[in-house]
Write a protein that holds these residues in place. Structure first.
Motif, PDB file in Angstrom:
ATOM      1  N   SER A  20       0.806  -1.223   0.000  1.00 56.08           N
ATOM      2  CA  SER A  20       0.000   0.000   0.000  1.00 56.08           C
ATOM      3  C   SER A  20       0.845   1.282   0.000  1.00 56.08           C
ATOM      4  O   SER A  20       0.455   2.265  -0.649  1.00 56.08           O
ATOM      5  CB  SER A  20      -0.987  -0.006   1.170  1.00 56.08           C
ATOM      6  OG  SER A  20      -0.324  -0.086   2.416  1.00 56.08           O
ATOM      7  N   TRP A  23       1.695   1.912  -3.598  1.00 56.64           N
ATOM      8  CA  TRP A  23       0.525   2.360  -4.361  1.00 56.64           C
ATOM      9  C   TRP A  23       0.177   3.794  -4.018  1.00 56.64           C
ATOM     10  O   TRP A  23      -0.274   4.555  -4.882  1.00 56.64           O
ATOM     11  CB  TRP A  23      -0.649   1.417  -4.112  1.00 56.64           C
ATOM     12  CG  TRP A  23      -0.535   0.186  -4.948  1.00 56.64           C
ATOM     13  CD1 TRP A  23       0.123  -0.967  -4.638  1.00 56.64           C
ATOM     14  CD2 TRP A  23      -1.056  -0.010  -6.267  1.00 56.64           C
ATOM     15  NE1 TRP A  23       0.038  -1.871  -5.674  1.00 56.64           N
ATOM     16  CE2 TRP A  23      -0.680  -1.311  -6.681  1.00 56.64           C
ATOM     17  CE3 TRP A  23      -1.809   0.775  -7.120  1.00 56.64           C
ATOM     18  CZ2 TRP A  23      -1.039  -1.823  -7.930  1.00 56.64           C
ATOM     19  CZ3 TRP A  23      -2.169   0.270  -8.367  1.00 56.64           C
ATOM     20  CH2 TRP A  23      -1.775  -1.018  -8.756  1.00 56.64           C
ATOM     21  N   LYS A  24       0.392   4.200  -2.766  1.00 49.87           N
ATOM     22  CA  LYS A  24       0.163   5.602  -2.415  1.00 49.87           C
ATOM     23  C   LYS A  24       1.152   6.499  -3.150  1.00 49.87           C
ATOM     24  O   LYS A  24       0.778   7.542  -3.706  1.00 49.87           O
ATOM     25  CB  LYS A  24       0.283   5.789  -0.900  1.00 49.87           C
ATOM     26  CG  LYS A  24       0.050   7.227  -0.457  1.00 49.87           C
ATOM     27  CD  LYS A  24       0.115   7.362   1.058  1.00 49.87           C
ATOM     28  CE  LYS A  24      -0.156   8.806   1.487  1.00 49.87           C
ATOM     29  NZ  LYS A  24      -0.145   8.945   2.962  1.00 49.87           N
ATOM     30  N   TRP A  26       2.682   5.952  -5.961  1.00 52.69           N
ATOM     31  CA  TRP A  26       2.449   5.956  -7.408  1.00 52.69           C
ATOM     32  C   TRP A  26       0.966   6.184  -7.744  1.00 52.69           C
ATOM     33  O   TRP A  26       0.530   5.862  -8.848  1.00 52.69           O
ATOM     34  CB  TRP A  26       2.910   4.626  -8.002  1.00 52.69           C
ATOM     35  CG  TRP A  26       4.386   4.422  -7.997  1.00 52.69           C
ATOM     36  CD1 TRP A  26       5.145   3.851  -7.022  1.00 52.69           C
ATOM     37  CD2 TRP A  26       5.310   4.797  -9.039  1.00 52.69           C
ATOM     38  NE1 TRP A  26       6.472   3.836  -7.373  1.00 52.69           N
ATOM     39  CE2 TRP A  26       6.600   4.410  -8.604  1.00 52.69           C
ATOM     40  CE3 TRP A  26       5.170   5.405 -10.274  1.00 52.69           C
ATOM     41  CZ2 TRP A  26       7.739   4.614  -9.379  1.00 52.69           C
ATOM     42  CZ3 TRP A  26       6.303   5.622 -11.056  1.00 52.69           C
ATOM     43  CH2 TRP A  26       7.573   5.225 -10.601  1.00 52.69           C
ATOM     44  N   ASP A  27       0.206   6.733  -6.822  1.00 51.15           N
ATOM     45  CA  ASP A  27      -1.247   6.812  -7.004  1.00 51.15           C
ATOM     46  C   ASP A  27      -1.643   7.603  -8.248  1.00 51.15           C
ATOM     47  O   ASP A  27      -2.509   7.171  -9.014  1.00 51.15           O
ATOM     48  CB  ASP A  27      -1.899   7.421  -5.760  1.00 51.15           C
ATOM     49  CG  ASP A  27      -3.416   7.268  -5.767  1.00 51.15           C
ATOM     50  OD1 ASP A  27      -3.887   6.129  -5.997  1.00 51.15           O
ATOM     51  OD2 ASP A  27      -4.117   8.261  -5.550  1.00 51.15           O
ATOM     52  N   THR A  28      -1.034   8.758  -8.458  1.00 52.92           N
ATOM     53  CA  THR A  28      -1.384   9.562  -9.646  1.00 52.92           C
ATOM     54  C   THR A  28      -1.089   8.789 -10.919  1.00 52.92           C
ATOM     55  O   THR A  28      -1.907   8.754 -11.851  1.00 52.92           O
ATOM     56  CB  THR A  28      -0.610  10.893  -9.631  1.00 52.92           C
ATOM     57  OG1 THR A  28      -0.968  11.627  -8.460  1.00 52.92           O
ATOM     58  CG2 THR A  28      -0.953  11.720 -10.864  1.00 52.92           C
ATOM     59  N   MET A  31      -3.721   5.886 -11.248  1.00 53.21           N
ATOM     60  CA  MET A  31      -5.068   6.318 -11.602  1.00 53.21           C
ATOM     61  C   MET A  31      -5.136   6.773 -13.053  1.00 53.21           C
ATOM     62  O   MET A  31      -6.141   6.550 -13.737  1.00 53.21           O
ATOM     63  CB  MET A  31      -5.538   7.421 -10.658  1.00 53.21           C
ATOM     64  CG  MET A  31      -5.704   6.951  -9.202  1.00 53.21           C
ATOM     65  SD  MET A  31      -6.763   5.474  -9.000  1.00 53.21           S
ATOM     66  CE  MET A  31      -5.536   4.166  -8.815  1.00 53.21           C
ATOM     67  N   THR A  60      -7.186   2.487  -3.693  1.00 56.74           N
ATOM     68  CA  THR A  60      -6.984   3.863  -3.249  1.00 56.74           C
ATOM     69  C   THR A  60      -8.165   4.766  -3.591  1.00 56.74           C
ATOM     70  O   THR A  60      -8.068   5.980  -3.447  1.00 56.74           O
ATOM     71  CB  THR A  60      -5.691   4.444  -3.841  1.00 56.74           C
ATOM     72  OG1 THR A  60      -5.777   4.435  -5.269  1.00 56.74           O
ATOM     73  CG2 THR A  60      -4.479   3.642  -3.399  1.00 56.74           C
ATOM     74  N   MET A  85      -4.603   0.221   1.895  1.00 52.84           N
ATOM     75  CA  MET A  85      -5.113   0.850   0.676  1.00 52.84           C
ATOM     76  C   MET A  85      -6.266   1.797   1.005  1.00 52.84           C
ATOM     77  O   MET A  85      -6.367   2.900   0.463  1.00 52.84           O
ATOM     78  CB  MET A  85      -5.559  -0.222  -0.315  1.00 52.84           C
ATOM     79  CG  MET A  85      -4.468  -1.171  -0.752  1.00 52.84           C
ATOM     80  SD  MET A  85      -3.194  -0.434  -1.814  1.00 52.84           S
ATOM     81  CE  MET A  85      -4.010  -0.527  -3.405  1.00 52.84           C
ATOM     82  N   THR A  88      -5.454   5.376   2.093  1.00 48.39           N
ATOM     83  CA  THR A  88      -5.213   6.315   0.992  1.00 48.39           C
ATOM     84  C   THR A  88      -6.516   6.733   0.338  1.00 48.39           C
ATOM     85  O   THR A  88      -6.689   7.898  -0.053  1.00 48.39           O
ATOM     86  CB  THR A  88      -4.258   5.699  -0.040  1.00 48.39           C
ATOM     87  OG1 THR A  88      -3.019   5.380   0.594  1.00 48.39           O
ATOM     88  CG2 THR A  88      -3.997   6.651  -1.195  1.00 48.39           C
ATOM     89  N   ALA A  89      -7.457   5.800   0.201  1.00 47.49           N
ATOM     90  CA  ALA A  89      -8.763   6.145  -0.370  1.00 47.49           C
ATOM     91  C   ALA A  89      -9.449   7.229   0.459  1.00 47.49           C
ATOM     92  O   ALA A  89     -10.022   8.185  -0.078  1.00 47.49           O
ATOM     93  CB  ALA A  89      -9.644   4.902  -0.457  1.00 47.49           C
ATOM     94  N   ASN A  92      -7.739  10.530  -0.142  1.00 49.32           N
ATOM     95  CA  ASN A  92      -8.099  11.076  -1.449  1.00 49.32           C
ATOM     96  C   ASN A  92      -9.492  11.696  -1.413  1.00 49.32           C
ATOM     97  O   ASN A  92      -9.724  12.765  -1.990  1.00 49.32           O
ATOM     98  CB  ASN A  92      -8.031   9.984  -2.513  1.00 49.32           C
ATOM     99  CG  ASN A  92      -6.598   9.606  -2.869  1.00 49.32           C
ATOM    100  OD1 ASN A  92      -5.670  10.373  -2.629  1.00 49.32           O
ATOM    101  ND2 ASN A  92      -6.415   8.429  -3.439  1.00 49.32           N
TER     102      ASN A  92
END
Length: 282
Positions: A20, A23-24, A26-28, A31, A60, A85, A88-89, A92
């Motif tokens: 996680s 993924w946070k 690399w979130d942009t 997505m 996320t 995960m 982060t959701a 966001n």
């Protein structure tokens, strides 16, 4: 569920919690990468302003957060196994000022919701990791209202996805990889056309439609690609953890050489393809 399925579920939770942070980070990127599949899912769901929607494997937050902007008078529940995960959701949602989205930890094979709760269900890149895909489909069917819609996406075959098969193929050229068990959870478990459609029909869904969504994933340099794989791709990390230093160096060198062949207009361009399915509860 059976003990073996519970073990798979717990392993999945641990894996996604472990990755996680990556993924946070690399979130942009993620997505943007996943947006074509998310858009296809949303288009298939015909979201109404007052809709109650379940976003399974929300990760996320997407496509649940985008759906929440459409269901302005409704509510979206984002469900995921991983609290890492989901953290982060929630961040966001708060950063985007979205108040009608709720992130909930739970198991798709044992959905913690009443029968006929939701108008629509989205599930982007989740089915192939569920311990029991048929049970998951049945649970989704159960919590949908009559006439409710389901839309989901899964990866198409490895040859259609050089964005990841380039890495896995390079590793396989340098190491002996174990053969995965048939239908074991994994990225390409649902790649066979018609497989997931059959599971949905068996669960009771009607008007099942399947289409392919394609695109290109770009990276500025081979090093950027390498770092991305090490921080978000659990199967890659698991395999490389078994490689000695010399083998790892050989893999990296061979990979960089392969990626150089994929440079277009100064950037590495790697195709991807997914299957997007939609269905209706009778």
């Amino acid at each position: 569920m059976e003990a073996t399925l519970l073990q798979i579920r717990d392993q999945q939770r641990q894996t996604w919690d472990t990755f996680s942070p990556g993924w946070k980070k690399w979130d942009t990127w993620a997505m943007n990468f996943m947006r074509p599949m998310g858009n296809a899912i949303i288009e298939s769901l015909h979201i109404q302003p007052a809709a109650e929607v379940l976003d399974v494997a929300t990760g996320t937050g997407e496509p649940g957060l985008t759906i929440a902007r459409l269901a302005t008078q409704g509510h979206v529940v984002g469900l995921d196994l991983s609290e890492g995960m989901l953290a982060t959701a929630r961040e966001n949602a708060a950063q985007q000022g979205i108040t009608n989205y709720q992130a909930v930890a739970g198991d798709v094979c044992e959905l913690p919701f009443a029968d006929q709760r939701f108008d629509a269900i989205s599930c982007r890149m989740g089915f192939m990791f569920f311990p029991d895909m048929q049970l998951a489909a049945q649970e989704m069917y159960r919590v949908l209202k009559p006439g409710g819609r389901l839309a989901t996406s899964v990866w198409a075959s490895p040859p259609q996805n050089p964005w990841i098969s380039t890495m896995m193929g390079t590793i396989a050229s340098q190491m002996a990889l174990p053969t995965p068990a048939p239908l074991a959870p994994g990225m390409f478990r649902c790649a066979q056309p018609g497989l997931l459609a059959g599971l949905l029909r068996n669960a009771g869904f009607q008007h099942v439609e399947e289409k392919t969504v394609t695109g290109l994933l770009t990276f500025a340099t081979p090093e950027e690609y390498w770092q991305n794989m090490l921080e978000v791709a659990a199967p890659v990390v698991a395999i490389l953890s078994k490689a000695d230093e010399a083998t790892r160096a050989a893999i990296k060198a061979a990979l960089f050489a392969a990626l150089e062949q994929q440079v277009v207009d100064g950037k590495i361009q790697l195709p991807f393809a997914s299957l997007v399915l939609s269905a209706v509860k009778s």
